[in-house]
Enzyme design. Structure first.
Site, PDB file in Angstrom:
ATOM      1  N   THR A   1       9.644   0.352  -3.431  1.00 26.61           N
ATOM      2  CA  THR A   1      11.030   0.198  -2.965  1.00 26.61           C
ATOM      3  C   THR A   1      11.414  -1.289  -2.934  1.00 26.61           C
ATOM      4  O   THR A   1      12.487  -1.684  -3.410  1.00 26.61           O
ATOM      5  CB  THR A   1      11.162   0.797  -1.542  1.00 26.61           C
ATOM      6  OG1 THR A   1      10.507   2.058  -1.509  1.00 26.61           O
ATOM      7  CG2 THR A   1      12.592   0.930  -1.116  1.00 26.61           C
ATOM      8  N   TRP A   2      10.530  -2.083  -2.375  1.00 24.15           N
ATOM      9  CA  TRP A   2      10.782  -3.521  -2.237  1.00 24.15           C
ATOM     10  C   TRP A   2      10.909  -4.189  -3.602  1.00 24.15           C
ATOM     11  O   TRP A   2      11.859  -4.934  -3.886  1.00 24.15           O
ATOM     12  CB  TRP A   2       9.622  -4.124  -1.450  1.00 24.15           C
ATOM     13  CG  TRP A   2       9.764  -5.551  -1.067  1.00 24.15           C
ATOM     14  CD1 TRP A   2      10.912  -6.300  -1.012  1.00 24.15           C
ATOM     15  CD2 TRP A   2       8.695  -6.422  -0.659  1.00 24.15           C
ATOM     16  NE1 TRP A   2      10.622  -7.573  -0.596  1.00 24.15           N
ATOM     17  CE2 TRP A   2       9.274  -7.677  -0.375  1.00 24.15           C
ATOM     18  CE3 TRP A   2       7.321  -6.262  -0.501  1.00 24.15           C
ATOM     19  CZ2 TRP A   2       8.514  -8.766   0.064  1.00 24.15           C
ATOM     20  CZ3 TRP A   2       6.564  -7.339  -0.066  1.00 24.15           C
ATOM     21  CH2 TRP A   2       7.159  -8.568   0.207  1.00 24.15           C
TER      22      TRP A   2
ATOM     23  N   HIS B   1       4.658   5.302 -11.796  1.00 24.01           N
ATOM     24  CA  HIS B   1       3.341   5.177 -11.149  1.00 24.01           C
ATOM     25  C   HIS B   1       2.236   5.448 -12.176  1.00 24.01           C
ATOM     26  O   HIS B   1       1.073   5.567 -11.819  1.00 24.01           O
ATOM     27  CB  HIS B   1       3.179   6.222 -10.038  1.00 24.01           C
ATOM     28  CG  HIS B   1       4.108   6.056  -8.867  1.00 24.01           C
ATOM     29  ND1 HIS B   1       4.347   4.849  -8.263  1.00 24.01           N
ATOM     30  CD2 HIS B   1       4.820   6.979  -8.152  1.00 24.01           C
ATOM     31  CE1 HIS B   1       5.182   5.036  -7.246  1.00 24.01           C
ATOM     32  NE2 HIS B   1       5.483   6.307  -7.165  1.00 24.01           N
TER      33      HIS B   1
HETATM   34  P1  A3P Z   1       4.579   0.955   5.373  1.00 21.38           P
HETATM   35  O1  A3P Z   1       4.504   2.442   5.414  1.00 21.38           O
HETATM   36  O2  A3P Z   1       3.244   0.302   5.528  1.00 21.38           O
HETATM   37  O3  A3P Z   1       5.574   0.389   6.310  1.00 21.38           O
HETATM   38  P2  A3P Z   1       6.777   2.453  -1.612  1.00 21.38           P
HETATM   39  O4  A3P Z   1       8.060   1.736  -1.701  1.00 21.38           O
HETATM   40  O5  A3P Z   1       5.843   2.171  -2.750  1.00 21.38           O
HETATM   41  O6  A3P Z   1       6.978   3.877  -1.318  1.00 21.38           O
HETATM   42  O7  A3P Z   1       6.005   1.805  -0.375  1.00 21.38           O
HETATM   43  C1  A3P Z   1       6.510   1.978   0.924  1.00 21.38           C
HETATM   44  C2  A3P Z   1       5.960   0.873   1.788  1.00 21.38           C
HETATM   45  O8  A3P Z   1       6.666  -0.351   1.527  1.00 21.38           O
HETATM   46  C3  A3P Z   1       6.173   1.179   3.259  1.00 21.38           C
HETATM   47  O9  A3P Z   1       5.076   0.538   3.924  1.00 21.38           O
HETATM   48  C4  A3P Z   1       7.499   0.508   3.521  1.00 21.38           C
HETATM   49  O10 A3P Z   1       7.755   0.246   4.871  1.00 21.38           O
HETATM   50  C5  A3P Z   1       7.328  -0.778   2.716  1.00 21.38           C
HETATM   51  N1  A3P Z   1       8.599  -1.393   2.361  1.00 21.38           N
HETATM   52  C6  A3P Z   1       9.746  -0.785   1.969  1.00 21.38           C
HETATM   53  N2  A3P Z   1      10.693  -1.687   1.749  1.00 21.38           N
HETATM   54  C7  A3P Z   1      10.150  -2.906   1.977  1.00 21.38           C
HETATM   55  C8  A3P Z   1      10.658  -4.248   1.931  1.00 21.38           C
HETATM   56  N3  A3P Z   1      11.905  -4.500   1.592  1.00 21.38           N
HETATM   57  N4  A3P Z   1       9.808  -5.243   2.232  1.00 21.38           N
HETATM   58  C9  A3P Z   1       8.515  -4.999   2.580  1.00 21.38           C
HETATM   59  N5  A3P Z   1       7.982  -3.753   2.656  1.00 21.38           N
HETATM   60  C10 A3P Z   1       8.795  -2.727   2.363  1.00 21.38           C
END
Ligand code: A3P
Length: 330
Positions: A87-88, A141
């Site tokens: 997401t980030w 992925h």
């Molecule tokens: P946590 O569950 O440890 O908080 P993905 O995007 O691959 O599904 O991963 C989700 C993880 O990235 C989650 O981790 C989420 O909180 C974190 N995340 C989502 N947006 C983010 C951002 N803008 N910056 C840092 N971490 C982020």
């Protein structure tokens, strides 16, 4: 009457396409059902294909992509294991690549979840088997060894995000527990650790996933960038700059002086995105059959949260694999 004809033709053409699509879907679903399977996380089973474990729907998409996906040299692929920062990094790459197109005060990410801005290739292919998204930033992925050949042949760029496996695991366990249908028994933490460590998690074994891209990044550093979630967290300016350079969208010195990198990082920060209305109360349509609440993608966004969840034994079990399989890169 005459003007009805084209639309009648069109709708019968659509019906044929729909039928073909359903037939393909049915065939792929039958094919997947013949593959070895193991206990699933958010679904009943994960299925084994070419050395990795997958959920049914993305696997159908992957098989389709392996047959027919056509990459373009200008494509940028964001590759991650689930819960390692997709997401980030979608937000970061989307903002970097479109920074001359959108104003920071009137930006798509202010009103749309990052997953709506950057398509997830497997699910897109599952729903649209004969098309590719007409965009140059795509996410997947898929493990390196099973990527469609055209991705490697096209000269396109791959950004791979590596996250500490214990943090990835904890994030995955929280996420899958939320998505898991009520008819299935809860995902017991101890069992999930076992499944993760035996490689039977979605897109696992995690170590083979990571190693595939790590080796490729050493062999083809201009094509594959290996970036760590923790490094981006610790020094976002430096790593956002590197990211931009790698994908050939470097920040100019004027942009640096005007604070554009800061603006990108601020827009994409966990604090900013997770507090936007669209991400607090909206939902993301992962496929025509499934919706995920947007807030599920934002939990804590930190490094080291595993310490609050895993017992010493569980942490040691995962560390044992990291030590054995990933010792050269952590
Ligand atoms: P946590 O569950 O440890 O908080 P993905 O995007 O691959 O599904 O991963 C989700 C993880 O990235 C989650 O981790 C989420 O909180 C974190 N995340 C989502 N947006 C983010 C951002 N803008 N910056 C840092 N971490 C982020």
């Amino acid at each position: 009457m005459a003007d009805l004809l084209p639309s009648q033709n069109f709708s019968s053409h659509q019906d044929v396409k729909q039928e073909e699509h359903q037939e393909t879907h049915q065939k792929l679903s039958e094919l997947v059902s013949t593959l070895p399977k193991a206990k699933g996380w958010a679904t009943q089973h994960v299925h084994y294909h070419q050395g990795f474990w997958f959920n049914q729907s993305p696997l159908q998409g992957i098989i389709t992509l392996q047959k027919s996906f056509e990459a373009r040299p200008t494509d940028v692929f964001l590759v991650t294991l689930p819960k390692s920062g997709t997401t980030w990094f979608k937000a970061l790459l989307f903002t970097i690549m479109n920074r001359n197109r959108y104003d920071f005060h009137d930006h798509p990410l202010l009103t749309a979840n990052p997953h709506e801005c950057v398509p997830f290739l497997e699910m897109y292919a599952m729903e649209n088997p004969n098309q590719r998204p007409d965009l140059s930033l795509l996410s997947t992925h898929m493990p390196y060894t099973i990527l469609p050949k055209s991705i490697l042949a096209s000269g396109s760029r791959i950004v791979y995000v590596y996250r500490d496996p214990k943090d990835t695991f904890v994030s995955l366990w929280h996420f899958m527990s939320k998505l898991r249908p009520k008819e299935l028994p809860p995902l017991v933490l101890e069992d999930a650790v076992e499944q993760f460590c035996s490689g039977k998690s979605s897109y696992g074994p995690f170590w083979d996933h990571v190693l595939g891209y790590w080796k490729a990044s050493i062999e083809w550093p201009d094509r594959v960038m290996f970036v760590k979630f923790a490094d981006m967290k610790n020094d976002p300016i430096l790593h956002a700059k590197r990211l931009a350079e790698f994908i050939s969208y470097p920040f100019s010195s004027e942009e640096e002086n005007e604070g554009v990198i800061h603006k990108v990082i601020e827009l994409c920060s966990f604090e900013n995105l997770s507090n936007l209305e669209v991400n607090k109360s909206g939902s993301y349509k992962a496929s025509s059959a499934s919706k995920i609440e947007s807030k599920t993608f934002f939990r804590q966004g930190k490094t080291g949260d595993w310490k609050n969840i895993l017992t010493t034994e569980m942490a040691e079990q995962i560390d044992g694999i990291i030590e054995q399989k990933l010792k050269d890169l952590v």
